[in-house]
Design an enzyme around this catalytic site. Structure first.
Site, short mmCIF file in Angstrom:
data_model
loop_
_atom_site.label_atom_id
_atom_site.label_comp_id
_atom_site.label_asym_id
_atom_site.label_seq_id
_atom_site.Cartn_x
_atom_site.Cartn_y
_atom_site.Cartn_z
CB SER A 83 4.33 1.88 0.40
OG SER A 83 4.68 2.88 1.32
CG LEU A 84 10.41 -0.02 1.12
CD1 LEU A 84 11.42 1.07 0.84
CD2 LEU A 84 10.72 -0.72 2.44
CG LEU A 123 -3.34 -2.43 9.33
CD1 LEU A 123 -3.35 -3.87 9.82
CD2 LEU A 123 -3.28 -2.38 7.81
CB ALA A 124 -7.52 1.50 13.09
CG ASP A 177 -1.45 7.73 0.44
OD1 ASP A 177 -1.01 7.82 1.61
OD2 ASP A 177 -0.93 7.01 -0.43
CG HIS A 217 -0.17 4.40 2.09
ND1 HIS A 217 0.41 5.17 1.11
CD2 HIS A 217 0.79 3.54 2.52
CE1 HIS A 217 1.67 4.79 0.95
NE2 HIS A 217 1.92 3.80 1.79
#
Length: 254
Positions: free
Chosen positions: A80-81, A142-143, A205, A233
């Site tokens: 990601s970042l 997260l869920a 994602d 993701h």
């Protein structure tokens, strides 16, 4: 005071760079898939986890701080970042980055005409939750990633435990990282990189669309793109064995 790192395993050097609002502990469940073949270094970005904040939190200064802290040369995996940090580091010090894996990462996070990404308004809505109530937003994020996985409850318990072991990110670091996600455009950097690059994308994602694979391949000749079925993701959490195998194969071919 330098950045906080953890190293384990033996073999060629691999560096793991986490994403926005997280820290190096997010990799804890994934690292064992790599350490049988690699010496793995994971790092807390500035202002995240155990790493101190930087007075100037820009993509260049963060990449420079990471380069100072990790082994050279190494195969970098940016999530990601973290993929943007890795791209900038590869630009700044080509000899330090032997290969680059963009793990649900992109050189341009925000969508544009002809470029798949997250809509700017959606990004700000997503970020507002983390800025207003970090712990609640983190739980919900997260869920959402674990939803529908066969081991959903076990996965959530493990990741929450890993994240709770370190301080939450400092607000200035969250704001600075958000600015990078909103404005950074490293497509030109990716196009000119001499290193081998692969992209690993999740079909589920909702932040970095799987369609990005074709756009990335169009930017850089020879870029390898893989789509991981049913992965959100965080494929290194939900599909650790598959993700690690793709990294193994890519580094071996590099």
């Amino acid at each position: 005071m330098g950045l906080f790192i953890e190293t384990s395993g033996r073999g060629p050097e691999v560096v793991l760079i986490h994403g926005w609002g997280m820290h190096g502990g997010i990799w804890s469940g994934f690292v064992p898939w790599l350490t049988d073949r690699f010496r793995v270094t994971r790092i807390d970005l500035p202002g995240h986890g155990h790493s101190p904040m930087l007075a100037d939190w820009s993509l260049e200064t963060v990449a420079g701080a990471v380069l100072e802290a990790v082994p050279r040369p190494a195969h970098w995996v940016g999530w990601s970042l973290g993929a943007m940090v890795a791209l900038e580091a590869a630009r700044m010090a080509p000899g330090a980055v032997a290969s680059l894996t963009l793990l649900c990462g992109t050189p341009r996070f925000v969508a544009e005409p002809g470029w798949p990404g997250m809509e700017a308004v959606t990004l700000m809505r997503f970020a507002d939750g983390f800025l207003s109530d970090y712990e609640d937003a983190c739980r919900r994020f997260l869920a959402l990633q674990a939803w529908g996985m066969p081991n959903e409850r076990e996965l959530l318990r493990g990741v929450r435990s890993q994240l709770s072991g370190r301080p939450p990110p400092e607000r200035p670091a969250l704001l600075a990282g958000l600015e990078v996600l909103r404005h950074a455009d490293l497509r030109g950097v990716l196009r000119e990189l001499p290193q081998p690059v692969q992209a690993l994308l999740g079909r589920r994602d909702r932040l970095v669309p799987v369609e990005l694979g074709d756009a990335l391949a169009g930017l850089k000749t020879g870029l390898v793109s893989h789509r991981i079925d049913d992965a959100p993701h965080v494929p290194f959490l939900t599909h650790g064995e598959r993700t690690a195998r793709l990294i193994h194969e890519f580094i071996a071919s590099s």
